[in-house]
Motif scaffolding. Structure first.
Motif, PDB file in Angstrom:
ATOM      1  N   LEU A  66       0.816  -1.212   0.000  1.00 52.11           N
ATOM      2  CA  LEU A  66       0.000   0.000   0.000  1.00 52.11           C
ATOM      3  C   LEU A  66       0.854   1.268   0.000  1.00 52.11           C
ATOM      4  CD1 LEU A  66      -2.806  -1.004   2.544  1.00 52.11           C
ATOM      5  CD2 LEU A  66      -3.050  -0.685   0.068  1.00 52.11           C
ATOM      6  N   ASP A  67       2.035   1.175   0.614  1.00 49.93           N
ATOM      7  CA  ASP A  67       2.922   2.338   0.666  1.00 49.93           C
ATOM      8  C   ASP A  67       3.261   2.841  -0.736  1.00 49.93           C
ATOM      9  OD1 ASP A  67       4.924   4.095   2.201  1.00 49.93           O
ATOM     10  OD2 ASP A  67       6.219   3.067   0.764  1.00 49.93           O
ATOM     11  N   HIS A  68       3.387   1.925  -1.688  1.00 49.28           N
ATOM     12  CA  HIS A  68       3.745   2.321  -3.057  1.00 49.28           C
ATOM     13  C   HIS A  68       2.563   2.934  -3.813  1.00 49.28           C
ATOM     14  CE1 HIS A  68       7.805   0.694  -2.996  1.00 49.28           C
ATOM     15  NE2 HIS A  68       7.328  -0.374  -2.396  1.00 49.28           N
ATOM     16  N   THR A  69       1.383   2.859  -3.221  1.00 48.08           N
ATOM     17  CA  THR A  69       0.219   3.471  -3.862  1.00 48.08           C
ATOM     18  C   THR A  69       0.030   4.921  -3.438  1.00 48.08           C
ATOM     19  OG1 THR A  69      -1.368   2.814  -2.129  1.00 48.08           O
ATOM     20  CG2 THR A  69      -0.892   1.210  -3.866  1.00 48.08           C
ATOM     21  N   VAL A  70       0.799   5.368  -2.459  1.00 42.61           N
ATOM     22  CA  VAL A  70       0.683   6.752  -1.966  1.00 42.61           C
ATOM     23  C   VAL A  70       1.418   7.695  -2.911  1.00 42.61           C
ATOM     24  CG1 VAL A  70       1.186   8.325  -0.048  1.00 42.61           C
ATOM     25  CG2 VAL A  70       0.545   5.939   0.421  1.00 42.61           C
ATOM     26  N   ASP A  71       0.699   8.668  -3.413  1.00 44.72           N
ATOM     27  CA  ASP A  71       1.308   9.672  -4.291  1.00 44.72           C
ATOM     28  C   ASP A  71       1.748  10.877  -3.464  1.00 44.72           C
ATOM     29  OD1 ASP A  71       0.843   8.232  -6.663  1.00 44.72           O
ATOM     30  OD2 ASP A  71      -1.233   8.939  -6.728  1.00 44.72           O
ATOM     31  N   PRO A  72       3.011  11.283  -3.568  1.00 41.55           N
ATOM     32  CA  PRO A  72       3.473  12.459  -2.814  1.00 41.55           C
ATOM     33  C   PRO A  72       2.716  13.714  -3.229  1.00 41.55           C
ATOM     34  CG  PRO A  72       5.316  11.203  -3.722  1.00 41.55           C
ATOM     35  CD  PRO A  72       4.074  10.665  -4.352  1.00 41.55           C
ATOM     36  N   LEU A  73       2.639  14.663  -2.317  1.00 42.43           N
ATOM     37  CA  LEU A  73       2.021  15.945  -2.627  1.00 42.43           C
ATOM     38  C   LEU A  73       2.879  16.710  -3.637  1.00 42.43           C
ATOM     39  CD1 LEU A  73       1.053  17.048   0.997  1.00 42.43           C
ATOM     40  CD2 LEU A  73      -0.557  16.361  -0.789  1.00 42.43           C
ATOM     41  N   THR A  74       2.224  17.492  -4.436  1.00 42.29           N
ATOM     42  CA  THR A  74       2.948  18.371  -5.364  1.00 42.29           C
ATOM     43  C   THR A  74       3.151  19.729  -4.703  1.00 42.29           C
ATOM     44  OG1 THR A  74       0.917  19.215  -6.378  1.00 42.29           O
ATOM     45  CG2 THR A  74       1.875  17.192  -7.312  1.00 42.29           C
ATOM     46  N   SER A  76       2.217  22.602  -5.776  1.00 42.26           N
ATOM     47  CA  SER A  76       0.984  23.386  -5.849  1.00 42.26           C
ATOM     48  C   SER A  76      -0.012  22.938  -4.784  1.00 42.26           C
ATOM     49  CB  SER A  76       0.362  23.258  -7.243  1.00 42.26           C
ATOM     50  OG  SER A  76       0.075  21.902  -7.535  1.00 42.26           O
ATOM     51  N   GLU A  77      -0.077  21.636  -4.506  1.00 41.79           N
ATOM     52  CA  GLU A  77      -0.977  21.144  -3.463  1.00 41.79           C
ATOM     53  C   GLU A  77      -0.513  21.617  -2.090  1.00 41.79           C
ATOM     54  OE1 GLU A  77      -2.665  16.906  -5.240  1.00 41.79           O
ATOM     55  OE2 GLU A  77      -0.640  16.987  -4.385  1.00 41.79           O
ATOM     56  N   ILE A  78       0.786  21.626  -1.880  1.00 39.90           N
ATOM     57  CA  ILE A  78       1.325  22.101  -0.598  1.00 39.90           C
ATOM     58  C   ILE A  78       1.016  23.573  -0.398  1.00 39.90           C
ATOM     59  CG2 ILE A  78       3.468  22.520   0.688  1.00 39.90           C
ATOM     60  CD1 ILE A  78       4.588  19.975  -0.649  1.00 39.90           C
ATOM     61  N   ALA A  79       1.109  24.324  -1.473  1.00 41.70           N
ATOM     62  CA  ALA A  79       0.873  25.773  -1.386  1.00 41.70           C
ATOM     63  C   ALA A  79      -0.565  26.109  -1.014  1.00 41.70           C
ATOM     64  CB  ALA A  79       1.235  26.430  -2.716  1.00 41.70           C
ATOM     65  N   THR A  80      -1.489  25.207  -1.310  1.00 41.78           N
ATOM     66  CA  THR A  80      -2.905  25.482  -1.014  1.00 41.78           C
ATOM     67  C   THR A  80      -3.344  24.974   0.357  1.00 41.78           C
ATOM     68  OG1 THR A  80      -3.592  23.417  -2.086  1.00 41.78           O
ATOM     69  CG2 THR A  80      -3.486  25.398  -3.476  1.00 41.78           C
ATOM     70  N   LEU A  81      -2.467  24.311   1.053  1.00 38.67           N
ATOM     71  CA  LEU A  81      -2.833  23.790   2.373  1.00 38.67           C
ATOM     72  C   LEU A  81      -3.117  24.930   3.343  1.00 38.67           C
ATOM     73  CD1 LEU A  81      -0.250  20.863   2.824  1.00 38.67           C
ATOM     74  CD2 LEU A  81      -2.691  20.678   2.298  1.00 38.67           C
ATOM     75  N   ASN A  82      -4.136  24.749   4.176  1.00 37.80           N
ATOM     76  CA  ASN A  82      -4.539  25.770   5.135  1.00 37.80           C
ATOM     77  C   ASN A  82      -4.710  25.123   6.510  1.00 37.80           C
ATOM     78  OD1 ASN A  82      -5.603  27.902   6.567  1.00 37.80           O
ATOM     79  ND2 ASN A  82      -7.471  28.081   5.348  1.00 37.80           N
ATOM     80  N   ARG A  83      -3.876  25.532   7.466  1.00 34.73           N
ATOM     81  CA  ARG A  83      -3.954  24.919   8.798  1.00 34.73           C
ATOM     82  C   ARG A  83      -5.266  25.214   9.503  1.00 34.73           C
ATOM     83  NH1 ARG A  83       0.639  28.323   9.996  1.00 34.73           N
ATOM     84  NH2 ARG A  83       1.851  26.430  10.417  1.00 34.73           N
ATOM     85  N   GLU A 171      11.378  17.557   2.278  1.00 35.91           N
ATOM     86  CA  GLU A 171      10.729  16.663   3.240  1.00 35.91           C
ATOM     87  C   GLU A 171       9.227  16.568   2.956  1.00 35.91           C
ATOM     88  OE1 GLU A 171      11.805  14.846   5.760  1.00 35.91           O
ATOM     89  OE2 GLU A 171      13.906  15.452   5.922  1.00 35.91           O
ATOM     90  N   LYS A 172       8.652  17.656   2.476  1.00 31.45           N
ATOM     91  CA  LYS A 172       7.209  17.698   2.223  1.00 31.45           C
ATOM     92  C   LYS A 172       6.815  16.946   0.952  1.00 31.45           C
ATOM     93  CE  LYS A 172       6.872  22.289   4.375  1.00 31.45           C
ATOM     94  NZ  LYS A 172       6.472  23.708   4.177  1.00 31.45           N
ATOM     95  N   LEU A 173       7.774  16.696   0.078  1.00 33.83           N
ATOM     96  CA  LEU A 173       7.491  16.067  -1.208  1.00 33.83           C
ATOM     97  C   LEU A 173       7.675  14.548  -1.201  1.00 33.83           C
ATOM     98  CD1 LEU A 173       9.183  18.704  -3.547  1.00 33.83           C
ATOM     99  CD2 LEU A 173       6.731  18.401  -3.132  1.00 33.83           C
ATOM    100  N   THR A 174       7.802  13.967  -0.029  1.00 31.15           N
ATOM    101  CA  THR A 174       7.993  12.518   0.088  1.00 31.15           C
ATOM    102  C   THR A 174       6.658  11.808   0.361  1.00 31.15           C
ATOM    103  OG1 THR A 174       8.391  12.637   2.473  1.00 31.15           O
ATOM    104  CG2 THR A 174      10.314  12.869   1.009  1.00 31.15           C
ATOM    105  N   ARG A 175       6.640  10.512   0.104  1.00 29.22           N
ATOM    106  CA  ARG A 175       5.445   9.713   0.446  1.00 29.22           C
ATOM    107  C   ARG A 175       5.178   9.758   1.946  1.00 29.22           C
ATOM    108  NH1 ARG A 175       7.521   5.370  -3.057  1.00 29.22           N
ATOM    109  NH2 ARG A 175       6.275   5.254  -4.980  1.00 29.22           N
ATOM    110  N   ASP A 176       6.252   9.741   2.717  1.00 32.81           N
ATOM    111  CA  ASP A 176       6.124   9.716   4.177  1.00 32.81           C
ATOM    112  C   ASP A 176       5.380  10.935   4.708  1.00 32.81           C
ATOM    113  OD1 ASP A 176       6.966   8.454   6.797  1.00 32.81           O
ATOM    114  OD2 ASP A 176       7.864  10.443   7.020  1.00 32.81           O
ATOM    115  N   ALA A 177       5.442  12.048   3.993  1.00 29.96           N
ATOM    116  CA  ALA A 177       4.769  13.275   4.437  1.00 29.96           C
ATOM    117  C   ALA A 177       3.254  13.135   4.431  1.00 29.96           C
ATOM    118  CB  ALA A 177       5.184  14.445   3.557  1.00 29.96           C
ATOM    119  N   ARG A 178       2.746  12.084   3.788  1.00 26.99           N
ATOM    120  CA  ARG A 178       1.301  11.871   3.730  1.00 26.99           C
ATOM    121  C   ARG A 178       0.881  10.647   4.547  1.00 26.99           C
ATOM    122  NH1 ARG A 178      -1.551  12.186  -1.919  1.00 26.99           N
ATOM    123  NH2 ARG A 178      -3.276  12.573  -0.468  1.00 26.99           N
TER     124      ARG A 178
END
Length: 291
Positions: A66-74, A76-83, A171-178
């Motif tokens: 299942l780990d290989h099915t996780v797509d890292p964030l892009t 542009s997706e990171i830029a739109t995140l809102n805490r 660090e944010k662009l890795t699978r682990d970040a999700r």
């Protein structure tokens, strides 16, 4: 006339008594070894162990797949995140980021594992039963990490540090970040802590060190969880869930292996061989009162 004197005179009755004593001592000595071995609070059953190890290995395999099915964030997706979209209970975690705390959390987790190993190898009853203890711990870790890894890959929750501008982009662009939910460090450390405390108390039910072992192991587990929070790796809900799940597994596996049919006398009677180098004997203790 020469008179012969017997050097040693032993009556038949005396000889019989001495022989019976020696034979009885011999039987009791060797029986005590068997009794001491049977006093182990845990037992292994081949079919059951193969089943649980198989389930653990399978869950680990599923988590890796299942780990290989996780797509890292892009980016542009990171830029739109809102805490602000994070629930109020978890939101403060997005302000945390510390590589040092992350490294220290690895140290405290390994410290908990080292404590379990030291008790297993450093105490005679557990060392004599090390095969049973080791297999139970392997089952505990396989189940805890396999299930935790699978849930992470399915939920794909973004880690808190991804919302933090102080954290590096790579660090944010890795699978682990999700893979934030739920905490593997918390699950493993609390599983190890509870496993250690449970196993120790069963091998040493009257030991005054039981609170020390519990406080030490749970203290290391708690430190691990706090450090994961400070590192920006997990939200409080990740850590609470991981701790609860780890506790369940760490308690459940030893419970599953407990000897169920020990009599009340068997629980209270302790018979062991002893030797001081020149003399052999047996040690017998019967607990009349228990708390």
């Amino acid at each position: 006339m020469i008179k012969l004197k017997s050097v040693v005179e032993i009556s038949p009755k005396s000889f019989l008594r001495k022989s019976q004593t020696i034979i009885a001592a011999f039987i009791i000595y060797h029986a005590s070894c068997i009794i001491s071995f049977a006093q182990s609070p845990y037992e292994l059953k081949t079919a059951r162990e193969l089943t649980w190890v198989g389930v653990g290995v399978a869950s680990m395999g599923v988590s890796l797949a299942l780990d290989h099915t996780v797509d890292p964030l892009t980016q542009s997706e990171i830029a739109t995140l809102n805490r602000a979209e994070i629930n109020a209970f978890d939101r403060n975690a997005t302000y945390h980021w510390s590589t040092r705390a992350g490294r220290l959390s690895d140290v405290t987790l390994l410290g908990n594992v080292a404590l379990a190993g030291a008790l297993a190898l450093g105490t005679k009853p557990m060392r004599q039963d090390v095969k049973t203890v080791a297999i139970m711990y392997v089952e505990t870790m396989l189940l805890a990490n396999g299930i935790e890894g699978s849930v992470k890959a399915i939920t794909q929750r973004t880690r808190p540090f991804v919302y933090n501008s102080d954290a590096p982009l790579d660090e944010k662009l890795t699978r682990d970040a999700r893979q934030s939910f739920f905490s593997g460090h918390a699950a493993s450390s609390f599983a190890t802590a509870v496993f250690t405390g449970e196993v120790f108390r069963h091998y040493f039910p009257h030991s005054r060190l039981k609170p020390v072992v519990w406080i030490g192991s749970l203290g290391l587990a708690t430190a691990t969880a706090v450090l994961r929070y400070e590192a920006g790796k997990h939200y409080p809900t990740d850590l609470i869930t991981g701790a609860a799940f780890g506790t369940l597994v760490g308690w459940g596996v030893p419970k599953l292996h407990e000897v169920k049919n020990r009599s009340n006398l068997g629980r209270r009677l302790d018979v062991q061989p002893w030797s001081n180098g020149s003399t052999n004997g047996i040690y017998v203790r019967l607990a009349v009162f228990s708390r």
